[in-house]
Design an enzyme around this catalytic site. Structure first.
Site, PDB file in Angstrom:
ATOM      1  N   CYS A  12      12.472  47.307  71.029  1.00  0.00           N
ATOM      2  CA  CYS A  12      12.198  47.767  69.974  1.00  0.00           C
ATOM      3  C   CYS A  12      13.119  47.288  69.010  1.00  0.00           C
ATOM      4  O   CYS A  12      14.160  46.397  69.263  1.00  0.00           O
ATOM      5  CB  CYS A  12      12.086  49.306  69.988  1.00  0.00           C
ATOM      6  N   HIS A  40      20.184  52.353  76.721  1.00  0.00           N
ATOM      7  CA  HIS A  40      20.078  52.980  78.200  1.00  0.00           C
ATOM      8  C   HIS A  40      19.328  52.041  78.782  1.00  0.00           C
ATOM      9  O   HIS A  40      18.159  52.060  79.456  1.00  0.00           O
ATOM     10  CB  HIS A  40      19.448  54.261  77.991  1.00  0.00           C
ATOM     11  N   HIS A  80      22.219  54.857  69.629  1.00  0.00           N
ATOM     12  CA  HIS A  80      22.002  56.161  69.705  1.00  0.00           C
ATOM     13  C   HIS A  80      22.736  56.782  68.566  1.00  0.00           C
ATOM     14  O   HIS A  80      22.445  58.083  68.223  1.00  0.00           O
ATOM     15  CB  HIS A  80      22.379  57.042  71.012  1.00  0.00           C
ATOM     16  N   CYS A 102      21.174  52.661  65.475  1.00  0.00           N
ATOM     17  CA  CYS A 102      19.644  52.620  65.015  1.00  0.00           C
ATOM     18  C   CYS A 102      19.364  53.001  64.017  1.00  0.00           C
ATOM     19  O   CYS A 102      19.607  53.993  63.575  1.00  0.00           O
ATOM     20  CB  CYS A 102      18.635  53.077  66.217  1.00  0.00           C
ATOM     21  N   HIS A 130      22.022  64.140  75.758  1.00  0.00           N
ATOM     22  CA  HIS A 130      21.767  63.138  75.203  1.00  0.00           C
ATOM     23  C   HIS A 130      22.696  62.556  74.180  1.00  0.00           C
ATOM     24  O   HIS A 130      22.784  63.392  73.313  1.00  0.00           O
ATOM     25  CB  HIS A 130      20.249  62.865  74.878  1.00  0.00           C
ATOM     26  N   GLU A 132      22.193  60.482  71.600  1.00  0.00           N
ATOM     27  CA  GLU A 132      21.453  60.742  70.442  1.00  0.00           C
ATOM     28  C   GLU A 132      21.450  62.429  69.733  1.00  0.00           C
ATOM     29  O   GLU A 132      21.840  62.419  68.611  1.00  0.00           O
ATOM     30  CB  GLU A 132      20.018  60.289  70.466  1.00  0.00           C
ATOM     31  N   CYS A 196      10.384  57.698  66.726  1.00  0.00           N
ATOM     32  CA  CYS A 196      10.528  56.526  66.085  1.00  0.00           C
ATOM     33  C   CYS A 196       8.831  55.871  66.337  1.00  0.00           C
ATOM     34  O   CYS A 196       8.265  56.162  67.429  1.00  0.00           O
ATOM     35  CB  CYS A 196      11.458  55.578  66.649  1.00  0.00           C
ATOM     36  N   SER A 224      17.019  56.313  80.381  1.00  0.00           N
ATOM     37  CA  SER A 224      16.277  56.073  79.257  1.00  0.00           C
ATOM     38  C   SER A 224      15.328  57.282  78.710  1.00  0.00           C
ATOM     39  O   SER A 224      14.503  57.463  79.758  1.00  0.00           O
ATOM     40  CB  SER A 224      15.644  54.610  79.222  1.00  0.00           C
ATOM     41  N   ASN A 226      13.322  57.675  76.601  1.00  0.00           N
ATOM     42  CA  ASN A 226      11.972  57.175  76.139  1.00  0.00           C
ATOM     43  C   ASN A 226      11.149  56.619  77.539  1.00  0.00           C
ATOM     44  O   ASN A 226       9.843  56.762  77.633  1.00  0.00           O
ATOM     45  CB  ASN A 226      12.097  56.436  74.953  1.00  0.00           C
TER      46      ASN A 226
END
Length: 309
Positions: A12, A40, A80, A102, A130, A132, A196, A224, A226
């Site tokens: 991404c 990640h 993150h 990001c 996490h 983030e 996102c 990860s 996601n």
């Protein structure tokens, strides 16, 4: 074997940006450290270490605590993001700070800070531990509440006014369910969903795979979020075998017995090279022909190649 490569796949924009920022620091005389995994994916971490960039990552340690292990040089903030406390501590130690956060994460931080200034408290849907979520919560640990489940929502004081937002890599379906529950339980809550675009599109594509697919591979690192969410959505949405793998080396030949149609997708931090290698391998695979079972070599020099599909 018939194979469907789910689009989009590959890095991404946030991952592309973070890798580009890190690569510019390669092979310098000054030590360069990354505060946690830059994204990640262990393959990316290893590729950056080959360029002389060291990752500092310890299970259970926050970004603030990891800074204690760095005394001089440059420190890269991962995709993150991190709290202002991390930036302040790094600068106080005399470190040069390079921000690879990001832009979607920065946008969420700006939203949170703005709403705190307006007198709101924040309900933040995220994964405990996490990085983030850690960065977002630490903006104001008294007024930002981590929501991981309905049980957390039921502990919230219904008399206050809230903004509800989320970690960018969460399942959009889980976020939707929690937001709907929040509107039922809390009379003064407003919703600002922050999943996102890259995560959202991948999740929708996985959910809408045709039913004739009889095996699904989700490619990505187990760290990860996601990627794990993609695998979870695939398992919930389809009545077929779903495997989360890091690379072609993880595929077990027996998984492919009696399979005719495979779908392949990947997390937003998974190198396109690894995913495409799996797709090409499956296309030529014939369970009854052992010559097609030989797995190709993984070329580490292609891990940081930035292309998607």
């Amino acid at each position: 074997m018939l194979v469907k490569g789910i689009v989009p796949r590959g890095y991404c924009k946030g991952v592309v940006r973070a890798i580009e920022i890190a690569k510019k620091q390669a092979h310098q005389e000054t030590p360069v450290y990354i505060l946690g995994m830059i994204v990640h994916n262990q393959y990316i971490v290893n590729a950056l270490e080959d360029l002389g960039i060291q990752t500092i990552d310890r299970k259970g340690k926050t970004r603030l605590e990891l800074l204690d292990e760095i005394d001089h040089g440059k420190v890269i903030i991962t995709a993150h993001g991190a709290s202002q406390k991390v930036f302040d501590k790094a600068k106080a130690k005399g470190l040069e700070v390079i921000d690879a956060s990001c832009l979607d994460v920065i946008k969420t931080h700006d939203l949170i800070q703005g709403k705190l200034n307006e007198g709101y408290e924040i309900l933040y849907i995220g994964k405990k531990g996490h990085p983030e979520a850690e960065g977002a919560i630490s903006i104001d640990e008294d007024k930002i509440h981590l929501i991981t489940s309905l049980a957390d929502l039921k502990e919230i004081d219904p008399t206050k006014k809230y903004i509800m937002t989320n970690q960018t890599t969460m399942s959009l379906y889980d976020v939707y369910d929690l937001c709907e529950k929040a509107k039922e339980l809390l009379p003064f809550v407003e919703i600002e969903k922050e999943t996102c675009t890259a995560t959202k599109i991948r999740q929708e594509a996985i959910k809408n795979i045709e039913e004739s697919v009889d095996v699904i591979f989700i490619v990505g690192d187990p760290h990860s979020n996601n990627t794990r969410k993609l695998a979870s959505i695939a398992k919930e949405s389809h009545h077929c075998d779903v495997y989360m793998i890091e690379s072609i080396d993880d595929i077990e030949i027996e998984w492919l017995k009696d399979k005719n149609y495979a779908a392949v997708s990947s997390g937003a931090s998974t190198p396109t090279y690894l995913t495409n290698q799996i797709i090409e391998y499956l296309k030529q695979f014939d369970f009854n022909d052992s010559k097609t079972h030989q797995k190709p070599f993984i070329d580490k020099t292609k891990i940081l190649t930035q292309k998607g599909a």
